[in-house]
Write a protein that holds these residues in place. Structure first.
Motif, PDB file in Angstrom:
ATOM      1  N   ALA A 140       0.602  -1.392  -0.182  1.00 28.60           N
ATOM      2  CA  ALA A 140       0.050  -0.369   0.074  1.00 28.60           C
ATOM      3  C   ALA A 140       1.366   0.884   0.219  1.00 28.60           C
ATOM      4  CB  ALA A 140      -0.954  -0.078   1.694  1.00 28.60           C
ATOM      5  N   ARG A 141       1.927   1.211   0.840  1.00 28.99           N
ATOM      6  CA  ARG A 141       2.993   2.191   0.776  1.00 28.99           C
ATOM      7  C   ARG A 141       4.247   2.632   0.223  1.00 28.99           C
ATOM      8  NH1 ARG A 141       3.353   3.877   6.826  1.00 28.99           N
ATOM      9  NH2 ARG A 141       4.960   5.561   6.181  1.00 28.99           N
ATOM     10  N   GLY A 142       4.098   1.201  -0.779  1.00 32.01           N
ATOM     11  CA  GLY A 142       5.448   1.467  -1.666  1.00 32.01           C
ATOM     12  C   GLY A 142       6.612   0.603  -0.616  1.00 32.01           C
ATOM     13  N   ARG A 143       7.866   1.033  -0.934  1.00 33.78           N
ATOM     14  CA  ARG A 143       9.062   1.296  -0.311  1.00 33.78           C
ATOM     15  C   ARG A 143       9.364   1.672   1.281  1.00 33.78           C
ATOM     16  NH1 ARG A 143      13.354  -0.773  -3.487  1.00 33.78           N
ATOM     17  NH2 ARG A 143      14.843  -0.220  -2.148  1.00 33.78           N
ATOM     18  N   ALA A 144       8.082   2.181   0.946  1.00 35.35           N
ATOM     19  CA  ALA A 144       8.000   3.174   2.852  1.00 35.35           C
ATOM     20  C   ALA A 144       6.745   1.906   3.708  1.00 35.35           C
ATOM     21  CB  ALA A 144       6.900   4.739   2.654  1.00 35.35           C
ATOM     22  N   ASP A 145       6.516   1.085   3.260  1.00 32.93           N
ATOM     23  CA  ASP A 145       5.876   0.362   3.394  1.00 32.93           C
ATOM     24  C   ASP A 145       6.224  -0.421   5.200  1.00 32.93           C
ATOM     25  OD1 ASP A 145       2.858  -0.736   2.830  1.00 32.93           O
ATOM     26  OD2 ASP A 145       3.841  -2.143   4.789  1.00 32.93           O
ATOM     27  N   PRO A 146       6.251  -0.573   5.986  1.00 33.77           N
ATOM     28  CA  PRO A 146       6.894  -1.592   7.165  1.00 33.77           C
ATOM     29  C   PRO A 146       7.226  -3.261   6.496  1.00 33.77           C
ATOM     30  CG  PRO A 146       5.210   0.173   8.213  1.00 33.77           C
ATOM     31  CD  PRO A 146       4.327  -0.404   6.753  1.00 33.77           C
ATOM     32  N   ALA A 147       5.679  -3.566   5.851  1.00 33.93           N
ATOM     33  CA  ALA A 147       6.071  -5.141   5.333  1.00 33.93           C
ATOM     34  C   ALA A 147       7.269  -5.183   4.217  1.00 33.93           C
ATOM     35  CB  ALA A 147       4.600  -5.563   5.148  1.00 33.93           C
ATOM     36  N   PHE A 148       7.592  -4.261   3.097  1.00 33.69           N
ATOM     37  CA  PHE A 148       8.442  -4.459   2.220  1.00 33.69           C
ATOM     38  C   PHE A 148       9.738  -4.424   3.078  1.00 33.69           C
ATOM     39  CE2 PHE A 148      11.529  -2.594  -0.452  1.00 33.69           C
ATOM     40  CZ  PHE A 148      11.142  -2.851  -1.603  1.00 33.69           C
ATOM     41  N   ARG A 149      10.275  -5.679   1.964  1.00 31.81           N
ATOM     42  CA  ARG A 149      11.853  -5.882   2.064  1.00 31.81           C
ATOM     43  C   ARG A 149      12.574  -5.953   1.067  1.00 31.81           C
ATOM     44  NH1 ARG A 149       9.690  -5.722   6.589  1.00 31.81           N
ATOM     45  NH2 ARG A 149      10.383  -6.179   9.006  1.00 31.81           N
ATOM     46  N   THR A 150      14.110  -5.343   1.043  1.00 31.52           N
ATOM     47  CA  THR A 150      14.306  -5.053  -0.345  1.00 31.52           C
ATOM     48  C   THR A 150      14.831  -6.421  -0.224  1.00 31.52           C
ATOM     49  OG1 THR A 150      16.390  -4.614   1.059  1.00 31.52           O
ATOM     50  CG2 THR A 150      15.398  -2.778   0.029  1.00 31.52           C
ATOM     51  N   LYS A 151      15.782  -6.904  -1.727  1.00 29.69           N
ATOM     52  CA  LYS A 151      16.369  -8.049  -1.111  1.00 29.69           C
ATOM     53  C   LYS A 151      17.597  -8.419  -0.523  1.00 29.69           C
ATOM     54  CE  LYS A 151      15.369  -7.755  -6.663  1.00 29.69           C
ATOM     55  NZ  LYS A 151      15.946  -8.336  -7.687  1.00 29.69           N
ATOM     56  N   PRO A 152      18.395  -8.096  -0.483  1.00 28.29           N
ATOM     57  CA  PRO A 152      19.951  -7.586   0.470  1.00 28.29           C
ATOM     58  C   PRO A 152      19.045  -7.523   1.752  1.00 28.29           C
ATOM     59  CG  PRO A 152      20.311  -6.374  -0.853  1.00 28.29           C
ATOM     60  CD  PRO A 152      18.662  -6.173  -1.553  1.00 28.29           C
ATOM     61  N   GLN A 153      17.560  -7.193   2.294  1.00 29.20           N
ATOM     62  CA  GLN A 153      17.282  -7.535   3.485  1.00 29.20           C
ATOM     63  C   GLN A 153      16.954  -8.650   3.929  1.00 29.20           C
ATOM     64  OE1 GLN A 153      14.402  -4.772   3.666  1.00 29.20           O
ATOM     65  NE2 GLN A 153      15.228  -3.642   5.398  1.00 29.20           N
ATOM     66  N   LEU A 154      15.709  -9.331   2.582  1.00 25.38           N
ATOM     67  CA  LEU A 154      15.662 -10.718   2.826  1.00 25.38           C
ATOM     68  C   LEU A 154      17.155 -12.042   2.728  1.00 25.38           C
ATOM     69  CD1 LEU A 154      13.007 -10.952  -0.185  1.00 25.38           C
ATOM     70  CD2 LEU A 154      13.053 -11.176   2.349  1.00 25.38           C
ATOM     71  N   ALA A 155      18.135 -11.377   2.134  1.00 25.39           N
ATOM     72  CA  ALA A 155      19.621 -12.658   2.022  1.00 25.39           C
ATOM     73  C   ALA A 155      20.251 -12.037   3.472  1.00 25.39           C
ATOM     74  CB  ALA A 155      20.698 -11.911   0.885  1.00 25.39           C
ATOM     75  N   ALA A 156      20.128 -11.163   4.583  1.00 25.55           N
ATOM     76  CA  ALA A 156      21.154 -11.389   5.537  1.00 25.55           C
ATOM     77  C   ALA A 156      19.955 -11.847   6.395  1.00 25.55           C
ATOM     78  CB  ALA A 156      20.691  -9.507   6.086  1.00 25.55           C
ATOM     79  N   ALA A 157      18.493 -12.060   6.076  1.00 27.00           N
ATOM     80  CA  ALA A 157      17.872 -12.859   7.091  1.00 27.00           C
ATOM     81  C   ALA A 157      17.979 -13.919   7.309  1.00 27.00           C
ATOM     82  CB  ALA A 157      16.168 -12.610   7.226  1.00 27.00           C
ATOM     83  N   LEU A 158      18.020 -14.985   5.343  1.00 31.03           N
ATOM     84  CA  LEU A 158      17.807 -15.863   4.859  1.00 31.03           C
ATOM     85  C   LEU A 158      19.881 -16.380   5.123  1.00 31.03           C
ATOM     86  CD1 LEU A 158      16.512 -16.635   1.301  1.00 31.03           C
ATOM     87  CD2 LEU A 158      15.423 -17.238   3.612  1.00 31.03           C
ATOM     88  N   ALA A 159      20.255 -15.360   5.503  1.00 31.10           N
ATOM     89  CA  ALA A 159      21.406 -16.213   5.893  1.00 31.10           C
ATOM     90  C   ALA A 159      21.455 -16.482   7.896  1.00 31.10           C
ATOM     91  CB  ALA A 159      22.428 -15.051   5.828  1.00 31.10           C
ATOM     92  N   ALA A 160      21.251 -15.658   8.202  1.00 30.29           N
ATOM     93  CA  ALA A 160      20.599 -15.646   9.411  1.00 30.29           C
ATOM     94  C   ALA A 160      20.382 -17.275   9.708  1.00 30.29           C
ATOM     95  CB  ALA A 160      20.462 -14.596  10.402  1.00 30.29           C
TER      96      ALA A 160
END
Length: 236
Positions: A154-174
């Motif tokens: 709903a709020r594009g990149r400003a939406d709290p639920a949005f995650r960039t690929k690097p953010q997803l990658a860091a979470a997957l590494a963890a």
């Protein structure tokens, strides 16, 4: 294969699901001369064989049958840890990558116009961020998650639920390390190195050295300041 498949039986609710799982494994492991679409996995001809009972049965198992993919993956990783020949150790590395597939239309979840590395161009498609653990001897796929483009929120990149690929990658590494796949470094494509969100996410785990890899070499962090990494590692 039956002995291996039987170790997943308790994660399914019916005999039909267990049969579907075995058919899926067979399709994945069998040598094929074309991309492993549903028809290929079922051993049928593309397009013409889409209506065959075996194809429809496999399609239902993968898309409609109520089983938990995360539980299946967790069991697979557990079996890898238990087997001495495949057990991970802290000398390996976790490799981060993403893969894109073209997809027409706009109704499918996660679809959008974005860079598709497999095609080498920007197009309409779906991108999945993945992690693999390796020590150069064995390669274990760990986790995967789809990237959802900003226009789905709903709020594009400003939406709290949005995650960039690097953010997803860091979470997957963890998640990989939490699953018992220790590593001496995290390896990522150099495109991730220019992202502030990757830097922020990664700084929360300072014990993990990072190597940025290009088509020619791998360069140890800190994060480069442009999309063009150094042509060779720095001299000690």
């Amino acid at each position: 294969m039956e002995e291996y498949a039987a170790r997943f039986d308790d994660l399914f609710f019916s005999l039909a699901q267990r049969r579907g799982f075995r058919e899926y494994l067979t399709g994945l492991l069998a040598p094929r001369e074309r991309n492993k679409t549903i028809t290929c996995l079922a051993g049928a001809e593309p397009v013409a064989g889409a209506g065959m009972p075996g194809v429809q049965r496999l399609q239902f198992f993968l898309s409609e049958s109520p089983w938990e993919a995360e539980q299946i993956n967790n069991r697979r990783l557990e079996l890898l840890r238990e087997e001495p020949a495949t057990a991970p150790h802290d000398g390996g590395v976790i490799v981060i990558d993403d893969s894109g597939d073209r997809k027409d239309g706009t109704a499918t979840a996660h679809v959008g116009r974005q860079w598709l590395g497999r095609l080498g161009k920007t197009d309409n498609g779906i991108v999945t961020v993945t992690t693999v653990w390796t020590d150069g001897r064995v390669y274990h796929p760990l986790h995967a998650t789809p990237y959802t483009p900003a226009h789905h929120f709903a709020r594009g990149r400003a939406d709290p639920a949005f995650r960039t690929k690097p953010q997803l990658a860091a979470a997957l590494a963890a998640r990989g390390k939490e699953a018992g796949f220790g590593c001496r470094a995290v390896v990522a494509d150099c495109a991730y190195s220019v992202s502030d969100t990757w830097g922020i996410s990664h700084c929360a785990r300072p014990a993990w050295p990072t190597w940025w890899r290009s088509s020619r070499t791998a360069v140890p962090g800190p994060r480069p300041t442009s999309r063009t990494p150094p042509s060779k590692p720095p001299t000690p």
